[in-house]
Write a protein that holds these residues in place. Structure first.
Motif: not given
Lengths: 159, 188
Positions: B35-45, B70-80
């Motif tokens: 939410g606070s970064e306003a991005t959405t990513r498809k991730t593995r649960i 708990q959700v995979d953090a990799v796509p968010f890390r990549q975006w960051y």
């Protein structure tokens, strides 16, 4: 916080608590980010609802219910339930054979928001909303405390 | 009941009015928004971790609305790293308490790549307002984010949701710890 009493996190769904830019364009003295609405029909939303910190999804001012349909008034009969009261409505029924009236009453359960302080005997204005539980279809909109009105209070008033 | 499993099964059901509902029977991915970064990513649960209504649903790893997963953090890390130029996968060194240590591992991510001045300017502009909650930072570094499911998998066939942040995150972390603590002390 004191209001997180349930097993799930209580919050107002329309309020985003984690925004980074929150608190910047805010008038000083207004702390929380709070959702409240004007329910219409000339009812003022109480200050407690705007400034309070309670979370109640069934509150007409800060929750997800709309008031439509009937607006009734009655006296408070019982306040022992959490966040709901029973309202007693007295009326007179005419018996044709004897051409006289008889007293009757009916009870209604109404949800009362934490922004109101209700005691037994207070008069209360309730508005119809969607079913909130098995018996609750009304929501308290305004409380008129007992002993508030000065002039001419009769012992029994038909509502 | 939608279970967490890798063979995705979704059934289409015809309902009243000729419309369709998608009953998800087995899911393992979802669209999660930060939410606070306003991005959405498809991730593995990865894991169902808490359910306010019923502990049984946690044990059987059932996906329902408002379950904490708990959700995979990799796509968010990549975006960051793409957005701010900062690599979060390395843990902060606790020894040196300087702020440079934080940014120190940050820079090497793109030091090898050559970036145009335009890109660098954008990155520095974005980095001025950058704030990252330490809880989130730990989670991103470890590769697992806590998220809440906000869709209804049995109705729409998807397990989408939002990453927990701020007060909500602390609230649920405490709940999870308390449960773990009880379990551990009971077993011991």
């Amino acid at each position: 916080m004191a209001e997180q009493t349930e097993r799930a996190f209580l919050k107002q769904p329309k309020v985003f608590l984690c925004g980074k830019t929150s608190g910047k364009g805010r008038a000083p003295g207004k702390r929380g980010n709070r959702f409240y609405k004007n329910i219409g029909l000339g009812f003022k939303t109480p200050r407690e609802a705007i400034e309070g910190t309670y979370i109640d999804k069934k509150c007409p001012f800060t929750g997800n219910v709309s008031i439509r349909g009937r607006i009734l008034t009655g006296t408070v009969n019982c306040t022992k339930m959490t966040r709901t009261i029973t309202v007693r409505r007295d009326y007179l029924h005419f018996v044709k054979k004897y051409q006289r009236y008889e007293k009757r009453h009916s009870n209604l359960s109404a949800h009362v928001s934490p922004c109101f302080r209700v005691k037994e005997g207070d008069k209360v204005i309730i508005g119809q909303c969607r079913p909130l539980s098995k018996t609750v279809r009304f929501n308290v909109l305004k409380v008129i405390p007992m002993g508030a009105a000065e002039g001419g209070k009769k012992a029994f008033t038909a509502m | 009941m939608t279970k967490l499993s890798s063979n995705k099964t979704v059934r289409k059901i015809r309902v009243r009015g000729g419309n369709f509902k998608f009953r998800a029977l087995r899911l393992d991915t979802g669209n999660y928004s930060w939410g606070s970064e306003a991005t959405t990513r498809k991730t593995r649960i990865l894991d169902v971790v808490y359910n306010a209504s019923n502990n049984e649903l946690v044990r059987t790893q059932t996906l329902v609305k408002s379950a904490i997963v708990q959700v995979d953090a990799v796509p968010f890390r990549q975006w960051y790293s793409q957005h701010y130029g900062i690599d979060l996968s390395k843990k902060k060194k606790v020894v040196s308490g300087k702020k440079e240590a934080e940014e120190g591992e940050a820079v090497p991510a793109d030091a090898e790549k050559k970036q145009s001045k335009h890109v660098l300017a954008k990155l520095t502009a974005r980095n001025q307002n950058r704030k990252l909650d330490p809880h989130l930072e730990d989670q991103l570094a470890s590769g697992r984010l806590l998220a809440c499911i906000s869709s209804r998998p049995g109705q729409c066939g998807r397990a989408d949701g939002y990453v927990l942040e701020g007060k909500e995150l602390e609230f649920y972390q405490k709940k999870i710890q308390r449960k773990k603590g009880k379990g551990a002390s009971a077993a011991a």
